[in-house]
Scaffold this motif. Structure first.
Motif, short mmCIF file in Angstrom:
data_model
loop_
_atom_site.label_atom_id
_atom_site.label_comp_id
_atom_site.label_asym_id
_atom_site.label_seq_id
_atom_site.Cartn_x
_atom_site.Cartn_y
_atom_site.Cartn_z
N ALA A 442 -14.10 25.54 27.70
CA ALA A 442 -14.49 24.18 27.34
C ALA A 442 -15.91 23.89 27.81
CB ALA A 442 -13.51 23.18 27.96
N TYR A 443 -16.73 23.38 26.91
CA TYR A 443 -18.13 23.13 27.25
C TYR A 443 -18.30 21.78 27.93
CZ TYR A 443 -23.17 22.86 27.08
OH TYR A 443 -24.50 22.76 27.43
N ASP A 444 -18.60 21.82 29.22
CA ASP A 444 -19.03 20.66 29.98
C ASP A 444 -20.40 21.02 30.51
OD1 ASP A 444 -19.59 19.18 32.51
OD2 ASP A 444 -17.65 18.23 32.09
N GLU A 445 -21.44 20.36 30.02
CA GLU A 445 -22.81 20.81 30.31
C GLU A 445 -23.09 20.88 31.80
OE1 GLU A 445 -27.25 19.36 29.12
OE2 GLU A 445 -25.87 20.02 27.54
N GLU A 446 -22.62 19.92 32.56
CA GLU A 446 -22.88 19.92 34.00
C GLU A 446 -22.25 21.13 34.68
OE1 GLU A 446 -22.19 17.04 37.91
OE2 GLU A 446 -21.57 16.37 35.92
N ILE A 447 -21.01 21.44 34.31
CA ILE A 447 -20.32 22.56 34.92
C ILE A 447 -20.92 23.90 34.48
CG2 ILE A 447 -18.11 23.79 35.07
CD1 ILE A 447 -16.73 21.05 34.79
N VAL A 448 -21.20 24.03 33.18
CA VAL A 448 -21.76 25.28 32.66
C VAL A 448 -23.14 25.53 33.25
CG1 VAL A 448 -22.56 26.45 30.58
CG2 VAL A 448 -20.39 25.23 30.56
N LYS A 449 -23.94 24.50 33.37
CA LYS A 449 -25.26 24.65 33.98
C LYS A 449 -25.14 25.13 35.42
CE LYS A 449 -29.49 22.06 35.08
NZ LYS A 449 -30.17 20.74 34.99
N GLU A 450 -24.19 24.56 36.16
CA GLU A 450 -23.98 24.98 37.55
C GLU A 450 -23.58 26.46 37.62
OE1 GLU A 450 -20.98 24.20 41.35
OE2 GLU A 450 -20.87 22.90 39.58
N ILE A 451 -22.72 26.89 36.70
CA ILE A 451 -22.29 28.28 36.69
C ILE A 451 -23.45 29.22 36.38
CG2 ILE A 451 -20.90 29.97 35.41
CD1 ILE A 451 -18.74 27.79 35.15
N ILE A 452 -24.19 28.92 35.34
CA ILE A 452 -25.30 29.79 34.93
C ILE A 452 -26.36 29.87 36.02
CG2 ILE A 452 -27.19 30.07 33.28
CD1 ILE A 452 -24.45 30.74 32.12
N GLN A 453 -26.77 28.73 36.55
CA GLN A 453 -27.82 28.74 37.57
C GLN A 453 -27.30 29.28 38.89
OE1 GLN A 453 -29.58 24.76 37.53
NE2 GLN A 453 -30.83 25.32 35.76
N GLY A 454 -26.00 29.16 39.13
CA GLY A 454 -25.42 29.78 40.31
C GLY A 454 -25.51 31.28 40.25
N ILE A 455 -25.11 31.86 39.13
CA ILE A 455 -25.16 33.32 38.99
C ILE A 455 -26.60 33.82 39.00
CG2 ILE A 455 -24.59 35.24 37.44
CD1 ILE A 455 -22.16 33.60 36.50
N CYS A 456 -27.52 33.05 38.44
CA CYS A 456 -28.93 33.44 38.43
C CYS A 456 -29.55 33.47 39.83
CB CYS A 456 -29.74 32.48 37.56
SG CYS A 456 -29.47 32.65 35.79
#
Length: 466
Positions: A442-456
């Motif tokens: 499920a796309y939740d921009e706040e959560i997805v952004k946190e995941i992507i920038q966390g892994i980066c």
């Protein structure tokens, strides 16, 4: 036909493009494991030409060149920089499907502003254009690190190192990157090495500990760990073809140690008893210091004895081992955990048969000490490919928690190899973006952004307490 290595390289879905360009592309880099020289970083000398940056010490490139029948003088020998570059360019045109092809062209674009494909026909022109770019711009190590937006570099350092250059780098004005040591005790652990006795004498001299017993070895290593900690170390690194685990009492350990110091041969079982005792002690020490323990598993090194005699280690004659790793790894982690002394641990495998082994091992020893305290390290060395990285992340996603992954490390000796982080980020965004595009997450921009920038970046900064 798509254009080669354009702005959306590897990003097929609209979601993947958004994740990369809006969330991942501009994130800083935390390079928590590499083989850069702190001396080179501090001295900050300019390179003479692109061959100095690209081909000096790069066994990835040498292996490919040898596979194309290139003579050794163009790899590690005395051929001119231009001749070496021409032979690499000739090789690269045949590296279809090899990440070398992508890495090289990402580096040409990002650092040299060259988007012409490199091959035998374009080699001389690109050699001149790259060298012109180097003459007109700052290509010294510190500048390359800062241009790459690298905020933390963890080098790989022996316990006897004085860490002189790490100390000096703390006071370099205008250099916005922490260069920290990593504690690599392999020479003290590898009791079967022919120079083991000589190394123990060196460790004794540097630590100020008279080493006669295994207990003395532990004391000396712990003293050096304290010294590394004072200089800012937060990471240890151990490399094994398999994880040893054989227990023994102090008297037996000292007998084994004395045999080794006197040049007598040891059985593998005897060696493993010594290695286990030392590693358990070090694991406890790392826990007390709050360090993370990296364990790289599975390299079979120096296979070509003739070339090892001629060139030494780390020259391109290593490959993937196939030892069983699950049982001993579990016993080792459990022994530390039973003592309430298991440090944060990152497990790296070099054989992809072990992806599921490591991805499931993590869950046995997680705790509230840290989020994803036991990590499945990124695809490494021979697995540092599109397929290898995808498989590692899929295994972690299937069996663990991908959103808390500490992400990519460079594991490189080159100051332009940070293009590998972009390569990883594109692959990661493609994978996650496709899952979202297909309705799997499920796309939740706040959560997805946190995941992507966390892994980066962010997960590693928090995990290591940088």
């Amino acid at each position: 036909m798509k254009n080669f290595l354009d702005n959306d390289f590897l990003l097929d879905s609209e979601c993947s493009k958004k994740l990369f360009h809006e969330f991942a592309e501009d994130m800083p880099i935390c390079d928590y494991h590499c083989h850069l020289s702190p001396k080179e970083i501090y001295e900050n000398k300019p390179y003479a030409n692109i061959s100095d940056i690209w081909l000096s010490g790069d066994h990835y490139k040498w292996r490919a060149m040898r596979s194309c029948g290139v003579e050794e003088k163009y790899c590690t020998g005395d051929a001119s920089p231009k001749e070496k570059f021409e032979k690499f360019a000739y090789t690269l045109q045949y590296c279809i499907g090899n990440p070398l092809y992508h890495w090289a062209h990402i580096e040409l674009q990002r650092y040299f502003n060259i988007d012409t494909p490199l091959n035998a026909k374009t080699a001389d022109d690109i050699f001149e254009r790259a060298n012109k770019a180097m003459a007109e711009n700052d290509f010294r190590p510190q500048s390359l690190i800062m241009r790459s937006n690298v905020k933390v570099v963890c080098t790989t350092d022996d316990p006897v190192d004085d860490l002189k250059y790490h100390k000096l780098l703390k006071n370099v004005e205008g250099f916005d990157c922490k260069v920290l040591p990593s504690f690599r005790p392999d020479k003290a652990v590898n009791i079967l090495a022919p120079d083991f006795a000589d190394y123990i004498k060196k460790l004794s001299d540097v630590s100020g500990v008279e080493i006669k017993t295994v207990s003395d070895v532990k004391t000396a290593l712990c003293k050096r760990a304290d010294y590394f900690n004072e200089v800012g170390c937060k990471v240890s690194d151990q490399a094994f073809d398999y994880v040893p685990f054989e227990t023994a009492g102090d008297d037996e350990l000292d007998e084994i140690f004395e045999k080794a110091l006197n040049g007598h041969s040891l059985s593998v079982c005897e060696a493993d008893k010594y290695r286990t005792a030392v590693m358990l002690c070090l694991g406890e020490k790392y826990h007390s210091l709050g360090w993370a323990m990296e364990i790289h598993i599975g390299a079979m090194r120096n296979n070509n004895s003739k070339m090892f005699a001629a060139l030494g280690a780390d020259t391109g004659f290593d490959s993937v081992g196939d030892a069983e790793i699950a049982k001993n790894l579990s016993r080792f982690l459990d022994a530390l955990n039973s003592r309430d002394a298991l440090p944060k641990t990152i497990l790296f495998n070099l054989n992809d048969k072990d992806n599921t082994v490591l991805a499931t091992m993590l869950g046995n020893f997680q705790s509230s000490d840290a989020q994803s305290k036991i990590q499945f390290g990124p695809a490494w060395w021979f697995l540092d490919t599109m397929d290898g990285m995808t498989a590692q992340m899929k295994s972690l996603a299937n069996l663990g928690v991908l959103g808390k992954f500490v992400g990519m490390e460079t594991d490189s000796r080159s100051f332009t190899s940070y293009g590998r982080h972009e390569y990883f980020r594109r692959i990661m965004c493609s994978l996650i973006g496709d899952w979202i595009e297909d309705g799997w997450y499920a796309y939740d921009e706040e959560i997805v952004k946190e995941i992507i920038q966390g892994i980066c970046f962010n997960n590693a900064i928090n995990y290591f307490n940088f």
